[in-house]
Motif scaffolding. Structure first.
Motif, PDB file in Angstrom:
ATOM      1  N   ASN A   1      64.042  15.735  83.896  1.00 58.87           N
ATOM      2  CA  ASN A   1      64.517  17.109  83.816  1.00 58.87           C
ATOM      3  C   ASN A   1      64.049  17.811  85.075  1.00 58.87           C
ATOM      4  N   ILE A   2      64.945  18.561  85.725  1.00 59.62           N
ATOM      5  CA  ILE A   2      64.540  19.301  86.914  1.00 59.62           C
ATOM      6  C   ILE A   2      65.162  20.695  86.893  1.00 59.62           C
ATOM      7  N   SER A   3      64.517  21.600  87.616  1.00 60.77           N
ATOM      8  CA  SER A   3      65.065  22.946  87.782  1.00 60.77           C
ATOM      9  C   SER A   3      66.087  22.920  88.912  1.00 60.77           C
ATOM     10  N   ILE A   4      66.835  23.999  89.065  1.00 62.53           N
ATOM     11  CA  ILE A   4      67.827  24.088  90.138  1.00 62.53           C
ATOM     12  C   ILE A   4      67.172  23.893  91.506  1.00 62.53           C
ATOM     13  N   ASP A   5      65.926  24.365  91.643  1.00 61.29           N
ATOM     14  CA  ASP A   5      65.240  24.240  92.931  1.00 61.29           C
ATOM     15  C   ASP A   5      64.392  22.967  93.039  1.00 61.29           C
ATOM     16  N   GLY A   6      64.616  22.006  92.133  1.00 62.68           N
ATOM     17  CA  GLY A   6      64.034  20.679  92.299  1.00 62.68           C
ATOM     18  C   GLY A   6      62.654  20.446  91.716  1.00 62.68           C
ATOM     19  N   TYR A   7      62.172  21.349  90.881  1.00 62.10           N
ATOM     20  CA  TYR A   7      60.858  21.159  90.260  1.00 62.10           C
ATOM     21  C   TYR A   7      61.015  20.475  88.909  1.00 62.10           C
ATOM     22  N   CYS A   8      60.020  19.690  88.526  1.00 61.72           N
ATOM     23  CA  CYS A   8      60.186  18.860  87.329  1.00 61.72           C
ATOM     24  C   CYS A   8      59.004  18.940  86.361  1.00 61.72           C
ATOM     25  N   ASP A   9      58.488  20.111  86.145  1.00 64.68           N
ATOM     26  CA  ASP A   9      57.431  20.343  85.166  1.00 64.68           C
ATOM     27  C   ASP A   9      58.080  20.484  83.787  1.00 64.68           C
ATOM     28  N   HIS A  10      57.885  19.479  82.921  1.00 63.39           N
ATOM     29  CA  HIS A  10      58.538  19.484  81.605  1.00 63.39           C
ATOM     30  C   HIS A  10      58.156  20.686  80.741  1.00 63.39           C
ATOM     31  N   THR A  11      57.031  21.313  81.029  1.00 64.22           N
ATOM     32  CA  THR A  11      56.587  22.429  80.192  1.00 64.22           C
ATOM     33  C   THR A  11      57.411  23.697  80.416  1.00 64.22           C
ATOM     34  N   ILE A  12      58.248  23.734  81.454  1.00 69.53           N
ATOM     35  CA  ILE A  12      59.036  24.942  81.720  1.00 69.53           C
ATOM     36  C   ILE A  12      60.415  24.914  81.084  1.00 69.53           C
ATOM     37  N   PHE A  13      60.816  23.766  80.544  1.00 69.85           N
ATOM     38  CA  PHE A  13      62.147  23.630  79.969  1.00 69.85           C
ATOM     39  C   PHE A  13      62.083  23.750  78.460  1.00 69.85           C
ATOM     40  N   ASN A  14      63.169  24.211  77.876  1.00 75.41           N
ATOM     41  CA  ASN A  14      63.264  24.355  76.433  1.00 75.41           C
ATOM     42  C   ASN A  14      64.536  23.647  75.976  1.00 75.41           C
ATOM     43  N   PRO A  15      64.464  22.305  75.827  1.00 78.48           N
ATOM     44  CA  PRO A  15      65.682  21.544  75.506  1.00 78.48           C
ATOM     45  C   PRO A  15      66.294  21.939  74.167  1.00 78.48           C
TER      46      PRO A  15
END
Length: 183
Positions: free
Chosen positions: A9-23
């Protein structure tokens, strides 16, 4: 020979900290379905400790939503390899390897079985350079984070890796799943 897939999982700006996403349910179902073709998970210590024992507890206690419980059951039932110099113990059906992730993955790739799913940003450059990743499954979330762990740091690859897009899924949440194969 088994195929090795890298998923993140990544953000639009390329970061991949799973704790920031809410699937959403839709994304959990997507990831659960992806695991139908996988019989080995290959983790780095950080990702392993992020995912377990949380999902193992959800599977055991059925404490999530229905779709979270299905994801947890699937995830915990698959055999795992964790690369770590410091981890002292792991969940059942998990083997700890202390060094040389590329060589270990190369050996595992030669064994019979389904796909191997790699989930480690720290090992990604080494595994790409060793030619071990056959496909990439990236889910881009509609969020700009601005800091954290990047998918790849500048200069972490000696040569670019050309990929072929084979599938794209747009979810109601605005997240987009991209499936790429190595050329």
């Amino acid at each position: 020979m088994r195929r090795v897939t890298f998923g993140m999982n990544i953000s639009i700006d390329g970061y991949c900290d799973h704790t920031i996403f809410n699937p959403s349910k839709e994304l959990h179902d997507y990831f659960t379905g992806m695991m139908d073709d996988v019989d080995l998970l290959f983790f780095g210590r950080v990702m392993y400790q992020l995912m377990f024992p949380y999902w193992a507890d959800v599977a055991k206690n059925q404490s999530g939503t229905g779709y979270e419980n299905r994801f947890a059951e699937k995830l915990t039932s698959i055999d795992k390899v964790v690369i770590s110099r410091s981890l002292s113990n792991a969940e059942e059906n998990t083997r700890i390897i202390r060094s040389n992730p590329a060589e270990e993955l190369r050996k595992l790739k030669q064994q019979p079985g389904k796909k191997i799913s790699v989930d480690s940003v720290s090992m990604l450059p080494e595994l790409i350079e060793a030619g071990l990743i056959d496909e990439f499954r990236l889910v881009v979330h509609p969020v700009i984070v601005g800091n954290g762990r990047k998918l790849l740091d500048a200069g972490s690859l000696q040569e670019k890796l050309n990929l072929t897009l084979t599938d794209t899924i747009i979810f109601k949440s605005g997240s987009v799943a991209h499936h790429y194969l190595k050329q």
